[in-house]
Design an enzyme around this catalytic site. Structure first.
Site, mmCIF file in Angstrom:
data_model
loop_
_atom_site.group_PDB
_atom_site.id
_atom_site.type_symbol
_atom_site.label_atom_id
_atom_site.label_comp_id
_atom_site.label_asym_id
_atom_site.label_seq_id
_atom_site.Cartn_x
_atom_site.Cartn_y
_atom_site.Cartn_z
ATOM 1 N N GLY B 80 37.332 36.739 38.053
ATOM 2 C CA GLY B 80 36.367 36.800 36.969
ATOM 3 C C GLY B 80 36.925 36.144 35.720
ATOM 4 N N GLY B 82 37.180 36.677 31.360
ATOM 5 C CA GLY B 82 37.014 37.597 30.237
ATOM 6 C C GLY B 82 37.172 36.852 28.941
ATOM 7 N N LYS B 102 45.808 37.681 34.892
ATOM 8 C CA LYS B 102 44.948 37.065 33.881
ATOM 9 C C LYS B 102 45.726 35.963 33.197
ATOM 10 C CE LYS B 102 41.595 37.767 30.585
ATOM 11 N NZ LYS B 102 40.341 38.403 30.785
ATOM 12 N N ASP B 188 37.762 49.438 22.926
ATOM 13 C CA ASP B 188 36.618 49.017 23.731
ATOM 14 C C ASP B 188 36.316 50.067 24.794
ATOM 15 O OD1 ASP B 188 34.603 47.315 24.242
ATOM 16 O OD2 ASP B 188 35.783 45.801 25.280
#
Lengths: 187, 519
Positions: B80, B82, B102, B188
């Protein structure tokens, strides 16, 4: 040219005040950037995804979070701040598109100019563009990016850069474009 | 027009986003190279600005090429994207397992943050294995999660009950406490950032460092989880994390957000819909915890994630709580002949008091020592000879105390007028309410004080009770009037009650009765 409006505060000054935790400065930045960034985000999505309410929220949150983090890293310069905003937003939008469809998109993914299509001399154009853009003074560079890449109106560019009028912003974009067109000539 | 004039005119048209007929303006090869460059810039910017409205055939977007490896790790697939980069599944030879890697460009402060996060070891916080930089690319690698987010679960299964939500909340509090202990603020906390793994383990994801496998991590794109002080431009803090957690709990039990807003401006100004309005069936201790976490004033929220966890666990564990519960029909009071007399002394002010159990549409008097069961609904019937201030409190076998009357929100206030048949807790917005036994085990002691005059020390003790633990907030909520003066010593309501009982007389009575609770 229009006379200067002394009450128009530059983005740099607003950002400085955000770092001093002045709530009104954050509000003003949101007012200033939300509408053009929303349009920018909508255009970045294929038409069938533009109705998503999520997009609006996404832009708001991106903006708010960017403001929240202004004090944490070197984004106090308007250019760095906008670049950060745009990068984050683009990543989110990329994700939104990817989520909506696993198929490859038949469009330019505008996340980064490095990925401009190779067709139609795109790579070369992107190189020239980036190269000449980088030689402009920051204010001119920002004017071009906001107006031509992000689709801000002249008035919004003026507000973002603290210029006295839309005409002044337009003039700045024109001059910057001419310089870019001439620039790679080695002059 | 000369070359310069033509260039300037074209630049103006480009600046105005006008469509320029370049072929007409660029006849042949001999044309001005500056104009050719301007054209390329314009076309490029058009595509960037408006990628989906460009006509003609464009090549498909090219994904940025995933590096084959990074820092000795073998990159396997894209999971994915981000805020700061892309997340890949990668094989870590050192750990001998798959990790979520990441890669992106991290600001220096985030780098430091990730390092600190890597030192957080908690079963409910995403495990960050490490952070490093190789080949000009920063990377954070974490455990790979297999499961779905709470947001996805909510979409599939709908809202939860209070018990399940409280368990989730307590777990997340523990996770947040670990993050806070490491000197970090999460920033968050939201339903999309909590993953329930297939085995049931809940994991709080950090900002943007990871993606659960099999599900896209996406900003939920809603400012609704942001605390008012952050929306107003302030800095995120531990208190704003707790606010986010309050929104998570609110959302888990309602599927909605506390503030109905279509825009940021509305979000800042629209009133919060009390949880009680959306879910009147929820136990008051749960509602109290959520409302406390959602207090607009950060200073009035829980002092720490640990304190919030304690409130949630207290409520969850202590099922034997009494709460003002869902509306019940109190219409049929025909059997109201009280069989229980509480007073042992002369009682000119209160003639008679009895505890009633609501059974369907009837009320059945409860004898002393009667066995209560979870779900039982109770009311107190009082006969007053003179106007009086009435206070009702409860203590369970573990010594936890609750104010049962007066309560903010009820239609009945002190002083109560003289009358033959007062029903407490009475009505709320015209609807009759009862206290509900929501728990099981051991015993409950009901204490009643009837006084000609207000009893400030008891009011103060009750106010402290509610303030001390929002789990009990509903019972005593700071709505007791007049505002209690600060008592010099902080005695518990039971201590105050006992002191009152010792000096009871014609104008003040204190009475208690204990019931056993069955499972």
């Amino acid at each position: 040219m229009a006379e200067p409006e002394p009450e128009l505060e530059s983005t740099a000054s607003l950002l400085r005040r955000v770092t001093e935790r002045r709530a009104d400065a954050g509000d003003e930045l949101v007012r200033r950037f939300l509408p053009p960034l929303r349009r920018f985000a909508h255009r970045r999505l294929p038409p069938h995804l533009r109705g998503l309410a999520e997009t609006d929220d996404l832009v708001q949150v991106t903006l708010l979070r960017a403001l929240e983090r202004v004090t944490e890293f070197e984004s106090r310069h308007p250019g760095a701040f906008l670049a950060y905003l745009r990068r984050v937003l683009d990543n989110h939008l990329h994700d939104l598109r990817r989520r909506a469809s696993r198929r490859p998109e038949v469009a330019v993914d505008p996340e980064d100019l490095d990925r401009a299509p190779a067709a139609q001399g795109g790579e070369e154009a992107a190189m020239i563009y980036k190269e000449t853009l980088s030689r402009l003074p920051e204010e001119d560079r920002l004017a071009v990016v906001l107006r031509l890449e992000m689709g801000f109106t002249h008035e919004e560019v003026a507000r973002a850069l603290g210029l006295p009028s839309a005409a002044a912003a337009r003039m700045r974009v024109c001059r910057a474009l001419i310089r870019m067109a001439e620039g790679s000539d080695g002059r | 027009m000369d070359g310069d004039g033509k260039l300037a005119a074209l630049a103006a048209r480009v600046a105005d986003h006008e469509a320029v007929p370049w072929e007409a303006e660029l006849p042949g090869e001999s044309s001005d190279p500056r104009i050719a460059r301007l054209r390329r810039i314009a076309e490029l910017c058009d595509r960037v600005r408006d990628p989906f409205s460009v006509t003609g055939t464009l090549p498909p977007a090219e994904e940025p090429e995933a590096p084959a490896q990074w820092g000795g790790m073998e990159i396997r697939e894209l999971l994915g994207a981000g805020a700061i980069g892309r997340v890949y599944r990668a094989w870590d030879p050192a750990l001998q397992r798959d990790v979520a890697l990441k890669l992106g460009h991290l600001p220096a402060s985030s780098f430091e943050e990730a390092r600190r996060l890597a030192r957080v070891r908690h079963p409910h916080v995403l495990q960050v294995h490490g952070v490093a930089e190789h080949d000009g690319l920063a990377g954070i690698w974490t455990e790979v999660l297999e499961g779905e987010s709470l947001e996805a679960r909510l979409a599939e299964d709908g809202p939860m009950g209070a018990e399940e939500a409280a368990q989730v909340g307590a777990t997340l509090c523990a996770a947040l406490a670990a993050v806070h202990r490491a000197g970090l603020v999460h920033r968050d906390v939201k339903t999309a950032n909590v993953v329930r793994e297939r085995g049931g383990r809940l994991v709080l994801l950090d900002f943007s460092a990871a993606v659960p496998s099999g599900e896209d991590l996406m900003v939920s794109g809603t400012p609704q989880f942001m605390a008012p002080e952050v929306l107003a431009g302030g800095q995120a803090s531990r208190a704003s994390d707790l606010y986010g957690l309050g929104v998570v709990l609110y959302r888990l039990v309602t599927g909605a957000y506390p503030v109905d807003a279509g825009s940021l401006a509305e979000l800042k100004t629209a009133p919060r819909v009390p949880l009680r309005d959306r879910r009147p069936d929820l136990p008051a201790w749960f509602t109290g915890v959520v409302e406390c976490a959602l207090d607009p004033d950060p200073a009035r929220r829980f002092p720490s994630a640990g304190a919030m966890e304690a409130a949630l666990r207290r409520g969850e564990g202590r099922r034997r709580t009494w709460i003002a519960a869902a509306a019940v029909a109190l219409a049929c009071l025909a059997t109201g002949a009280a069989v229980f007399w509480g007073w042992t002394r002369e009682r000119p002010i209160a003639a008679k008091a009895s505890v009633l159990r609501v059974a369907g549409t009837t009320m059945v008097p409860l004898p002393r020592g009667a066995v209560l069961r979870p779900g039982d609904r109770l009311a107190l019937e009082l006969k007053l000879r003179r106007p009086a201030y009435v206070y009702v409190l409860d203590r369970d076998a573990q010594g936890a105390e609750f104010a049962l009357f007066p309560l903010a929100g009820l239609d009945v206030h002190n002083p109560l007028p003289a009358g033959p048949r007062h029903q407490l807790p009475g009505t709320m917005e015209g609807k009759p309410f009862a206290w509900q036994v929501t728990s099981e085990g051991r015993s409950e002691t009901l204490m009643v004080v009837v006084s000609r005059d207000p009893v400030p020390e008891l009011e103060a003790a009750l106010a402290r009770t509610s303030a001390a633990g929002p789990g009990e907030a509903f019972r005593g909520i700071g709505g007791l009037v007049p505002a209690p003066p600060r008592a010099p010593t902080h005695r518990s309501p039971t201590e105050v009650f006992r002191a009152l009982r010792s000096r009871a007389g014609r104008d003040l009575f204190a009475w208690e009765t204990t019931f056993r609770c069955a499972s």
